[in-house]
Write an enzyme that holds these catalytic residues in place. Structure first.
Site, mmCIF file in Angstrom:
data_model
loop_
_atom_site.group_PDB
_atom_site.id
_atom_site.type_symbol
_atom_site.label_atom_id
_atom_site.label_comp_id
_atom_site.label_asym_id
_atom_site.label_seq_id
_atom_site.Cartn_x
_atom_site.Cartn_y
_atom_site.Cartn_z
ATOM 1 N N LYS A 235 -7.836 97.496 -30.093
ATOM 2 C CA LYS A 235 -8.324 97.399 -28.716
ATOM 3 C C LYS A 235 -9.508 96.434 -28.686
ATOM 4 O O LYS A 235 -10.596 96.753 -29.148
ATOM 5 C CB LYS A 235 -8.771 98.764 -28.169
ATOM 6 C CG LYS A 235 -8.838 98.714 -26.638
ATOM 7 C CD LYS A 235 -9.909 99.560 -26.023
ATOM 8 C CE LYS A 235 -11.261 98.928 -25.916
ATOM 9 N NZ LYS A 235 -11.393 97.777 -25.013
ATOM 10 N N GLY B 203 -19.556 97.993 -32.577
ATOM 11 C CA GLY B 203 -20.145 97.953 -31.237
ATOM 12 C C GLY B 203 -21.462 98.696 -31.211
ATOM 13 O O GLY B 203 -22.178 98.754 -32.225
ATOM 14 N N SER B 204 -21.765 99.304 -30.066
ATOM 15 C CA SER B 204 -23.076 99.939 -29.893
ATOM 16 C C SER B 204 -23.162 101.256 -30.666
ATOM 17 O O SER B 204 -22.153 101.934 -30.887
ATOM 18 C CB SER B 204 -23.314 100.200 -28.403
ATOM 19 O OG SER B 204 -22.322 101.078 -27.918
ATOM 20 N N GLU C 56 -24.390 103.965 -29.604
ATOM 21 C CA GLU C 56 -24.066 105.084 -28.706
ATOM 22 C C GLU C 56 -22.561 105.392 -28.748
ATOM 23 O O GLU C 56 -22.148 106.526 -28.964
ATOM 24 C CB GLU C 56 -24.498 104.670 -27.292
ATOM 25 C CG GLU C 56 -24.337 105.717 -26.250
ATOM 26 C CD GLU C 56 -24.453 105.121 -24.850
ATOM 27 O OE1 GLU C 56 -24.841 103.940 -24.712
ATOM 28 O OE2 GLU C 56 -24.106 105.847 -23.901
ATOM 29 N N VAL C 57 -21.743 104.364 -28.567
ATOM 30 C CA VAL C 57 -20.288 104.595 -28.591
ATOM 31 C C VAL C 57 -19.845 104.934 -30.023
ATOM 32 O O VAL C 57 -18.963 105.765 -30.232
ATOM 33 C CB VAL C 57 -19.521 103.377 -28.024
ATOM 34 C CG1 VAL C 57 -18.009 103.584 -28.136
ATOM 35 C CG2 VAL C 57 -19.895 103.133 -26.575
ATOM 36 N N GLY C 58 -20.509 104.336 -31.001
ATOM 37 C CA GLY C 58 -20.182 104.638 -32.402
ATOM 38 C C GLY C 58 -20.320 106.126 -32.702
ATOM 39 O O GLY C 58 -19.480 106.731 -33.372
ATOM 40 N N GLU D 150 -19.496 99.949 -37.583
ATOM 41 C CA GLU D 150 -20.448 98.845 -37.751
ATOM 42 C C GLU D 150 -21.192 98.726 -36.441
ATOM 43 O O GLU D 150 -20.613 98.342 -35.427
ATOM 44 C CB GLU D 150 -19.698 97.559 -38.115
ATOM 45 C CG GLU D 150 -20.593 96.578 -38.844
ATOM 46 C CD GLU D 150 -21.205 95.577 -37.903
ATOM 47 O OE1 GLU D 150 -22.314 95.867 -37.390
ATOM 48 O OE2 GLU D 150 -20.599 94.535 -37.675
ATOM 49 N N CYS E 159 -24.904 91.423 -34.152
ATOM 50 C CA CYS E 159 -25.405 92.701 -34.660
ATOM 51 C C CYS E 159 -26.468 92.465 -35.716
ATOM 52 O O CYS E 159 -27.396 93.236 -35.856
ATOM 53 C CB CYS E 159 -24.253 93.515 -35.224
ATOM 54 S SG CYS E 159 -23.245 92.593 -36.384
ATOM 55 N N GLU F 243 -32.347 97.112 -29.817
ATOM 56 C CA GLU F 243 -31.523 95.914 -29.953
ATOM 57 C C GLU F 243 -31.421 95.222 -28.595
ATOM 58 O O GLU F 243 -30.978 95.826 -27.627
ATOM 59 C CB GLU F 243 -30.123 96.341 -30.429
ATOM 60 C CG GLU F 243 -29.221 95.190 -30.730
ATOM 61 C CD GLU F 243 -27.914 95.642 -31.366
ATOM 62 O OE1 GLU F 243 -27.350 96.653 -30.912
ATOM 63 O OE2 GLU F 243 -27.465 94.976 -32.315
HETATM 64 P P1 NDP Z 1 -19.663 99.047 -26.687
HETATM 65 O O1 NDP Z 1 -20.053 99.802 -27.876
HETATM 66 O O2 NDP Z 1 -19.694 99.731 -25.374
HETATM 67 O O3 NDP Z 1 -18.197 98.437 -26.861
HETATM 68 C C1 NDP Z 1 -17.593 98.089 -28.083
HETATM 69 C C2 NDP Z 1 -16.107 98.410 -28.018
HETATM 70 O O4 NDP Z 1 -15.913 99.810 -27.832
HETATM 71 C C3 NDP Z 1 -15.383 97.758 -26.849
HETATM 72 O O5 NDP Z 1 -14.052 97.452 -27.211
HETATM 73 C C4 NDP Z 1 -15.403 98.851 -25.801
HETATM 74 O O6 NDP Z 1 -14.416 98.716 -24.823
HETATM 75 C C5 NDP Z 1 -15.138 100.057 -26.667
HETATM 76 N N1 NDP Z 1 -15.568 101.315 -26.059
HETATM 77 C C6 NDP Z 1 -16.499 101.518 -25.098
HETATM 78 N N2 NDP Z 1 -16.613 102.843 -24.824
HETATM 79 C C7 NDP Z 1 -15.730 103.483 -25.623
HETATM 80 C C8 NDP Z 1 -15.378 104.849 -25.818
HETATM 81 N N3 NDP Z 1 -15.966 105.829 -25.138
HETATM 82 N N4 NDP Z 1 -14.416 105.147 -26.724
HETATM 83 C C9 NDP Z 1 -13.826 104.167 -27.436
HETATM 84 N N5 NDP Z 1 -14.113 102.850 -27.295
HETATM 85 C C10 NDP Z 1 -15.054 102.512 -26.406
HETATM 86 O O7 NDP Z 1 -20.551 97.773 -26.604
HETATM 87 P P2 NDP Z 1 -20.840 96.911 -25.298
HETATM 88 O O8 NDP Z 1 -19.835 95.854 -25.260
HETATM 89 O O9 NDP Z 1 -20.970 97.702 -24.065
HETATM 90 O O10 NDP Z 1 -22.267 96.356 -25.653
HETATM 91 C C11 NDP Z 1 -23.431 97.156 -25.477
HETATM 92 C C12 NDP Z 1 -24.413 96.911 -26.568
HETATM 93 O O11 NDP Z 1 -23.837 97.288 -27.828
HETATM 94 C C13 NDP Z 1 -24.784 95.458 -26.798
HETATM 95 O O12 NDP Z 1 -25.680 94.992 -25.901
HETATM 96 C C14 NDP Z 1 -25.298 95.554 -28.203
HETATM 97 O O13 NDP Z 1 -26.576 96.090 -28.229
HETATM 98 C C15 NDP Z 1 -24.335 96.502 -28.852
HETATM 99 N N6 NDP Z 1 -23.226 95.812 -29.509
HETATM 100 C C16 NDP Z 1 -23.244 95.694 -30.847
HETATM 101 C C17 NDP Z 1 -22.247 94.985 -31.476
HETATM 102 C C18 NDP Z 1 -22.222 94.804 -32.921
HETATM 103 O O14 NDP Z 1 -21.635 93.829 -33.405
HETATM 104 N N7 NDP Z 1 -22.775 95.701 -33.686
HETATM 105 C C19 NDP Z 1 -21.183 94.335 -30.747
HETATM 106 C C20 NDP Z 1 -21.213 94.563 -29.341
HETATM 107 C C21 NDP Z 1 -22.215 95.276 -28.765
HETATM 108 P P3 NDP Z 1 -14.814 98.021 -23.424
HETATM 109 O O15 NDP Z 1 -15.154 96.632 -23.737
HETATM 110 O O16 NDP Z 1 -13.581 98.185 -22.648
HETATM 111 O O17 NDP Z 1 -15.988 98.805 -22.876
#
Ligand code: NDP
Length: 490
Positions: free
Chosen positions: A177, A230-231, A233-235, A252, A286, A387
């Protein structure tokens, strides 16, 4: 009006872009004009992708078959991607905003990752174990089954393939996804995988909102592992869902990475490296080196060099020639970054350069923020601790090495740390004391598909890349045979 290209989920080798589907418009971050439409998958699409992947895993020769055959397909895929590097790079730059130079590097990294994992596909060996008696004990490495991969928007194809490629090499069937903002190269990659000969159903891509699709994928009973980037919080949320299902989660997450510059560093090289580490990808990394911790004796000269470098950077649409920094991915991300600059000001930070939205003929409509350097920020400020995910560097001075280490480690994160010095002993000592999964000395942030990549503390769980990265998509089965003859009766 020219009709926009429509992208949709690719499940079982078939892309679904039927007209009745709900779609979302993607905007070009450099102009905020429409770029493409993407079909929004439903929970049913997620379930269908998992079902198709499970069926492919059970029936296709991919999983049961010869690793050397998998290697051939993955190598072919690497070659095709290399041939189409420019088209992929342009699509990535238009969708995400990064410069063409950066996108070319990203696509090249994916090519190299595919080559690297293809070399391991037929080397997933077991062991033989000495046990008492006339027994034979051995282990085999088996693929896990269906693996779920949830990717972010900052390196859309690279971070997706960093986990998908090793999972495929190990014989799994993957469901990916991509982020809602940046699904285009993932969909195009799935089309290419079919051309390369990957059996239908072994790589599936679902497009749509993470809350709806991502959760459905992880909750699905066929999910055997999840890799999330990703973030934090979602992690955390993914980690809980995975724990409920007792499946492994590799996470990660974010970072607030320190770059320590000692008094003896080559300041010109350090300035270029620090600049690259925070203004590259417009700071949306990141592992961005977002906290510069510099020895007081060289703080002002280094600040001068960084100011010069930041002010000379050419901003513009990522696909334009000569552009060195592209826009932020979305208006929301732009607001978020500017809000943090506001916090830095309120908390007493001095804006050395930048600190505002960029203006100019080609910049006004896009999400451009000037490369920003902040000095005098109290380490407790939210802008110094959280961040930002944008081109914003905070600068702190130190006098003693212990103070540098304390400042560097004073963060919940532990993804990356940089170090600039000519003193080998100091380099090794500090590398040991810095709490980060990757420490790089005298280079900007750098990694390779063969090197492990892991976050310490709140930056993640588990490790990606390298031999262990492929092995993590296998399970070890222990087989014990009694090969002795039955005992003779007395
Ligand atoms: P998210 O963590 O929200 O998104 C990352 C991925 O997870 C996307 O594919 C997103 O889908 C998906 N996702 C979101 N919510 C859920 C859920 N409840 N269950 C499963 N999958 C989910 O990151 P954001 O894109 O909102 O970015 C927010 C912040 O996160 C950034 O500003 C940064 O601080 C951090 N970040 C860190 C990254 C890294 O490389 N470590 C990369 C990206 C962000 P969808 O896009 O549809 O929401």
């Amino acid at each position: 009006m020219a009709s926009e290209a429509v992208y949709g989920p690719v499940i079982g080798g078939v892309e679904s872009v039927e007209p009745h589907r709900e779609t979302a418009e993607l905007l070009d971050p450099a102009t905020n004009r429409p770029l493409a439409r993407v079909a929004l998958g439903s929970a049913e699409d997620a379930a269908r992708a998992m079902e198709v992947a499970q069926a492919a895993f059970e029936t296709s020769p991919w999983s049961a078959g010869d690793g050397a055959q998998r290697a051939k397909v993955l190598l072919r895929l690497a070659q095709l991607l290399e041939q189409q590097q420019e088209e992929f790079a342009v699509l990535e730059s238009r969708n995400m905003g990064k410069t063409l130079r950066e996108s070319r590097i990203d696509v090249g990294y994916v090519v190299r990752t595919l080559e690297y994992v293809s070399g391991l596909a037929d080397k997933l060996e077991g062991t033989t174990i000495p046990v008492p008696g006339s027994r034979f004990n051995y282990t085999v490495r088996e693929p896990l089954g269906v693996t779920v991969h949830i990717a972010p928007w900052n390196y859309p194809l690279l971070l997706a393939m960093r986990s998908v490629a090793p999972a495929l090499a190990a014989g799994n069937a993957a469901v990916l996804k991509p982020a809602s903002l940046t699904p285009l190269t993932a969909v195009r990659f799935a089309r290419l995988a079919k051309t390369a000969g990957l059996p239908d159903g072994i790589l599936n891509v679902v497009t749509g909102p993470g809350g709806r699709l991502g959760e459905a994928l992880v909750r699905d009973k066929r999910c055997r592992s999840v890799t999330f980037t990703g973030s934090s919080e979602v992690g955390r949320r993914i980690s809980v869902l995975a724990a409920e299902r007792l499946v492994p989660a590799t996470l990660e997450l974010g970072g607030k990475s320190p770059i320590v510059v000692l008094a003896d560093a080559d300041l010109d090289r350090a300035a270029r490296g620090v600049g690259f580490g925070i203004f590259g990808n417009a700071g949306q990394m990141c592992w961005a080196g977002s906290r510069l911790i510099v020895h007081e004796s060289v703080r002002l000269p280094l600040l001068d060099k960084l100011r010069g470098l930041a002010e000379a950077l050419v901003l513009g649409p990522g696909t334009d020639d000569g552009v060195e920094m592209g826009p932020l991915v979305s208006r929301e991300q732009e607001s978020r970054v500017l809000d943090y600059v506001g916090v830095a000001r309120e908390d007493g930070g001095t804006i050395v350069t930048g600190g505002a939205k960029a203006s100019g003929p080609k910049l006004a409509d896009g999400n451009f923020v000037r490369p920003t350097v902040v000095a005098d920020l109290p380490p407790a400020s939210r802008a110094a601790r959280e961040e930002i995910f944008g081109p914003v560097l905070s600068v702190f001075g130190f006098r003693e090495l212990d103070e540098a280490v304390r400042l560097a480690n004073e963060t919940p994160y532990g993804l990356f740390a940089g170090l600039w010095t000519r003193d080998l002993a100091a380099a090794h000592t500090l590398a040991r004391r810095l709490e980060a999964g990757t420490v790089v000395v005298n280079e900007p942030p750098l990694t390779f598909p063969q090197s492990p990549f892991a976050g310490f503390k709140d930056s993640g769980l588990g490790s990606e890349q390298g031999v262990a990265g492929v092995a993590s998509y296998t399970r070890v089965k222990n087989v014990l045979l009694n090969v002795g003859l039955p005992k003779k009766k007395a």
